[in-house]
Design an enzyme around this catalytic site. Structure first.
Site, mmCIF file in Angstrom:
data_model
loop_
_atom_site.group_PDB
_atom_site.id
_atom_site.type_symbol
_atom_site.label_atom_id
_atom_site.label_comp_id
_atom_site.label_asym_id
_atom_site.label_seq_id
_atom_site.Cartn_x
_atom_site.Cartn_y
_atom_site.Cartn_z
ATOM 1 N N GLN A 1 0.956 -1.234 0.034
ATOM 2 C CA GLN A 1 -0.100 -0.032 -0.114
ATOM 3 C C GLN A 1 0.850 1.383 0.109
ATOM 4 O O GLN A 1 2.097 1.325 0.146
ATOM 5 C CB GLN A 1 -0.957 -0.006 1.530
ATOM 6 C CG GLN A 1 -0.156 -0.242 2.465
ATOM 7 C CD GLN A 1 -1.036 -0.617 3.600
ATOM 8 O OE1 GLN A 1 -2.371 -0.672 3.625
ATOM 9 N NE2 GLN A 1 -0.381 -1.318 4.608
ATOM 10 N N ASP B 1 0.664 0.570 13.638
ATOM 11 C CA ASP B 1 1.234 1.863 14.531
ATOM 12 C C ASP B 1 1.331 1.420 15.960
ATOM 13 O O ASP B 1 2.185 2.090 16.519
ATOM 14 C CB ASP B 1 0.186 2.748 14.296
ATOM 15 C CG ASP B 1 -0.990 2.521 14.601
ATOM 16 O OD1 ASP B 1 -1.294 2.352 16.062
ATOM 17 O OD2 ASP B 1 -2.047 2.379 14.045
ATOM 18 N N GLU C 1 0.818 -8.162 11.734
ATOM 19 C CA GLU C 1 0.706 -6.863 10.726
ATOM 20 C C GLU C 1 1.468 -7.621 9.298
ATOM 21 O O GLU C 1 2.767 -7.812 9.430
ATOM 22 C CB GLU C 1 1.398 -5.895 11.073
ATOM 23 C CG GLU C 1 1.532 -4.715 10.238
ATOM 24 C CD GLU C 1 0.411 -4.177 9.578
ATOM 25 O OE1 GLU C 1 0.264 -4.250 8.310
ATOM 26 O OE2 GLU C 1 -0.568 -3.631 10.370
ATOM 27 N N GLY D 1 -2.298 -12.129 8.317
ATOM 28 C CA GLY D 1 -3.107 -12.435 9.523
ATOM 29 C C GLY D 1 -3.906 -13.669 9.048
ATOM 30 O O GLY D 1 -4.642 -14.182 10.007
ATOM 31 N N ASP E 1 -7.791 -4.554 13.601
ATOM 32 C CA ASP E 1 -7.806 -3.130 13.327
ATOM 33 C C ASP E 1 -7.076 -3.004 11.877
ATOM 34 O O ASP E 1 -6.134 -2.940 11.687
ATOM 35 C CB ASP E 1 -6.555 -2.451 14.372
ATOM 36 C CG ASP E 1 -6.431 -1.092 14.081
ATOM 37 O OD1 ASP E 1 -7.420 -0.413 13.380
ATOM 38 O OD2 ASP E 1 -5.582 -0.435 14.439
ATOM 39 N N SER E 2 -8.207 -2.993 11.155
ATOM 40 C CA SER E 2 -7.842 -3.049 9.515
ATOM 41 C C SER E 2 -8.318 -1.994 8.924
ATOM 42 O O SER E 2 -8.898 -0.936 9.395
ATOM 43 C CB SER E 2 -8.555 -4.216 8.965
ATOM 44 O OG SER E 2 -9.756 -3.945 8.947
ATOM 45 N N THR E 3 -7.891 -1.628 7.707
ATOM 46 C CA THR E 3 -8.403 -0.623 6.740
ATOM 47 C C THR E 3 -9.466 -1.077 6.297
ATOM 48 O O THR E 3 -10.361 -2.147 6.797
ATOM 49 C CB THR E 3 -7.301 -0.568 5.570
ATOM 50 O OG1 THR E 3 -7.347 -1.753 4.879
ATOM 51 C CG2 THR E 3 -5.973 0.034 6.060
#
Length: 286
Positions: free
Chosen positions: A32, A87, A107, A140, A158-160
């Site tokens: 990305q 993050d 991640e 994942g 916690d994904s896009t």
């Protein structure tokens, strides 16, 4: 003086812009487009594929609600799996719970982790060095498929949004395996977008989870930079409604976890109130 502005590209007919007082890094990884800028009002801002992920000023709202609600709803979560969250903010909040014995973070994009460690240390603090943390740079989806049965108490995704690299985290296969690796009273939480603009995302994700979990619901958080109103966080469990608790129970669990004084958005009262959904959100749940 002219400034450069960075436009968020999540919606085709509506956008928000951040003034880039300084561009810290802009890199295309294998997965990305990664960009970190500095903004006078929000501090450092992380974008993935043009979509706002986190800012230094309001990250506590999203991170606290994504973590503390499922862990304290569960009440005895010792092993926690985090998917995404490069993050480090989610890992940091999970490890604030002194009752957690192991936190595994998977991640897919190592560049997000590396750049966050270098340029966003205030978000992750020292979580990377906690002996209870295991950080895996990998897929994942594959990790969940390979993990032993009933090996985690809570899964935090916690994904896009369900586009690009994050799309596979919203499939039947993922939720089927997630249910398999959760313990009998296990819970899974994932972001389901801003329902005022992304109602379909909440509706479709909830219907998928309902195939594999007895309890499916959502709760809300007001995150300023996730424009469009409340952010919904989908929650699902293998038992019937585990959120049917009292403020006193949540207070006691927070005390045992030693969370007192560590939060700025989450509180026992906010925890309970977050499950009171407006009809326009509730109508998208099964």
């Amino acid at each position: 003086m002219s400034f450069k502005w960075v436009d968020e590209t999540l919606y085709p007919a509506w956008k928000q812009s951040f003034r880039a007082d300084r561009e810290i890094v802009h890199k295309k990884s294998l997965f990305q487009d990664i960009r970190i800028i500095e903004n006078e009002e929000y501090g450092k801002v992380l974008f993935l594929d043009g979509v706002t992920q986190i800012t230094e000023k309001d990250e506590f709202v999203y991170q606290e609600m994504l973590v503390h609600v499922p862990l304290l709803t569960h009440g005895n979560a010792k092993r926690v799996l985090i998917i995404g969250a490069g993050d480090g903010g989610v890992l940091r909040r999970v490890l604030q719970h002194q009752t957690v014995e192991k936190a595994v973070m998977v991640e897919i994009d190592g560049d997000v982790v590396a750049l966050s460690k270098e340029f966003l240390p205030e978000i992750s603090k020292d979580c990377w060095n906690d002996p209870r943390a295991e950080v895996i740079i990998g897929d994942g989806i594959q990790y969940v498929a390979d993990a032993p049965k009933e090996s985690f108490d809570v899964i935090i995704v916690d994904s896009t949004d369900p586009i690009g690299v994050g799309e596979v985290l919203f499939t039947d296969d993922f939720y089927r395996n997630a249910a398999r690796i959760l313990t009998g009273d296990g819970l899974i939480v994932n972001q389901c977008g801003v329902p005022f603009m992304q109602a379909e995302e909440l509706r479709e994700t909830s219907l998928r989870r309902k195939k594999f979990f007895s309890y499916v619901s959502a709760y809300v958080a007001a995150v300023p930079t996730y424009v469009g109103g409340f952010m919904t966080l989908g929650i699902a469990g293998k038992k019937e409604n585990q959120t049917n608790q009292t403020v006193d129970i949540i207070k006691q669990r927070a005390k045992v976890a030693k969370l007192e004084g560590l939060t700025r958005y989450w509180s026992p009262d906010v925890h309970m109130a977050s499950f009171c959904l407006p009809p326009y959100i509730k109508e998208n749940l099964p």
